[in-house]
Design an enzyme around this catalytic site. Sequence first.
Site, PDB file in Angstrom:
ATOM      1  N   GLY A 247       0.825  -1.204   0.000  1.00 15.91           N
ATOM      2  CA  GLY A 247       0.000   0.000   0.000  1.00 15.91           C
ATOM      3  C   GLY A 247       0.856   1.250   0.000  1.00 15.91           C
ATOM      4  N   GLY A 252       2.578   2.584   5.406  1.00 16.22           N
ATOM      5  CA  GLY A 252       3.709   1.730   5.736  1.00 16.22           C
ATOM      6  C   GLY A 252       4.522   2.266   6.889  1.00 16.22           C
ATOM      7  CD  GLU A 269       4.816  -3.399  -3.647  1.00 16.80           C
ATOM      8  OE1 GLU A 269       4.967  -2.178  -3.890  1.00 16.80           O
ATOM      9  OE2 GLU A 269       3.885  -4.068  -4.091  1.00 16.80           O
ATOM     10  CB  CYS A 303       3.316   0.289  -6.317  1.00 20.57           C
ATOM     11  SG  CYS A 303       3.507  -1.478  -6.613  1.00 20.57           S
ATOM     12  CD  GLU A 400       2.815   5.764  -5.476  1.00 18.75           C
ATOM     13  OE1 GLU A 400       3.010   4.697  -6.071  1.00 18.75           O
ATOM     14  OE2 GLU A 400       2.660   5.842  -4.245  1.00 18.75           O
TER      15      GLU A 400
END
Length: 490
Positions: A247, A252, A269, A303, A400
């Site tokens: 995610g 994270g 990840e 991602c 992102e």
Amino acid sequence: MAKRDNTLKLKFDSARKFAPAPESRSAAKIKPKYDLFINGKFEKPLSKKYFDSTNPATGEKLSEVADSSAADVDKAVKAARNAFNSWSKLPAAERGKYIFRIARMVQERARELAIVETLDGGKPIRESRDFDVPTAANHFFYYAGWADKLEYAFPNRTAKPLGVAGQIIPWNFPLLMAAWKIAPALATGNTVVLKPAETTPLTAMLLAEIILEADLPPGVVNIITGAGSTGAAIVNHPDVNKIAFTGSTDVGKIIEKAIAGTDKKATLELGGKAANIIFEDAPLDQAVEGIVNGIFFNQGHVCCAGSRLYVQESVLESVLRKLKDRIETLIVGDPLDKNTDVGAINSKQQYDQIMKYIKIGINEGSDMFQSSCTLPSKGLYIPPTIFSNVAQSSRIAQEEIFGPVLTIQSFRTDDEVIEKANNTPYGLSAGVWTDKGSKIFNLTTKLRAGVVWANTFNKFDPTSPFGGYKESGYGREGGLHGLAPYLNLV
């Protein structure tokens, strides 16, 4: 001689225009309500609460899904703990048979799973059918084969399962992410509590039906649904031994803080901002296809998407022209239509996030080009978007976006592009396009990315490890490397 009739000439923009009609929904047997899958059966949530799962392409309600409370999480963890002793002691070859059976049943229900994945998530049916579902099945097949071979995977070491694995998966590849996490956990003798994303829970619930039909012992895999609070309850539960999370980087970091000082293992990840590098000696037409696949696959909800394009200065104008022409041919529309290249944005929250970044890019002074395609009147859609003349420091080049938005910069030398590519907090993936093998090896040793593709992009295989550096997380999933995070190796 008869006069030639030119009035019947047809101009074909694309052969796909004459493809069959959209995929029928009849194979998708979505239930009006889904309960929690705990200890081998479906149970109503102790919270007595449900939330809607909707189709982002139309806004229609697909089903109601149980909203887990902390008490529901505790019940699932206890079921997994009770099942662990017997499952971990089961002969490894028998564990492999169960995993293999799940793989076969995923294949048998492939059409249904693909349609539900597209309805619930908005991705084109071609991607669900040709990538998501078969790749998920392949992961179960692959790890079924490893179950009785751990002594060869880790020679001269004793490999023992950790216990209960808490697994939290994202909304961009729901079924595939479930397979990535469940398969290696079971192969190594662990039991599982898995939580799918709240916007895309339906294929996980179909997977629960498959697990039940496969006669997996009760409690070995438990699938519970809910929002962020459900995930937090899994992370914080004292009887969970391992956290596997895919995610956002922000979440994270929260997980990392939560498990600090405990003996819980973790694989994270997280986000990415991949550089896709095009050299002047690259096969440009092939590279343009790789650029399109790298950023517009799954609406950019990837991602490892190649969201930062670096083109050598001498071919910049040529690549930009070819890319714009190619983008104009992409079909944005009904995800169930086999012709569709770019489907619906997964949620209103993500749609607003992407639109925010598009406005930021405009305000930063970059040049924007968008496909002139006609968007559907209903649903959440954004046309393929590229920004050129982008500064390295601009937000759209550093942050992102997780949508169909590409930034483009130029470079002159190898050292310059390596410096630019590594100038990011992320380090998940990258792509290099050139006909010189020496250049590929030079860059792959210097790019700080967990995965580097050469003359291709977004290629995945269950035998190959996947994971990142820096704020893209740590640990690997897939391949032999995907087994180790679920084991105590002594």
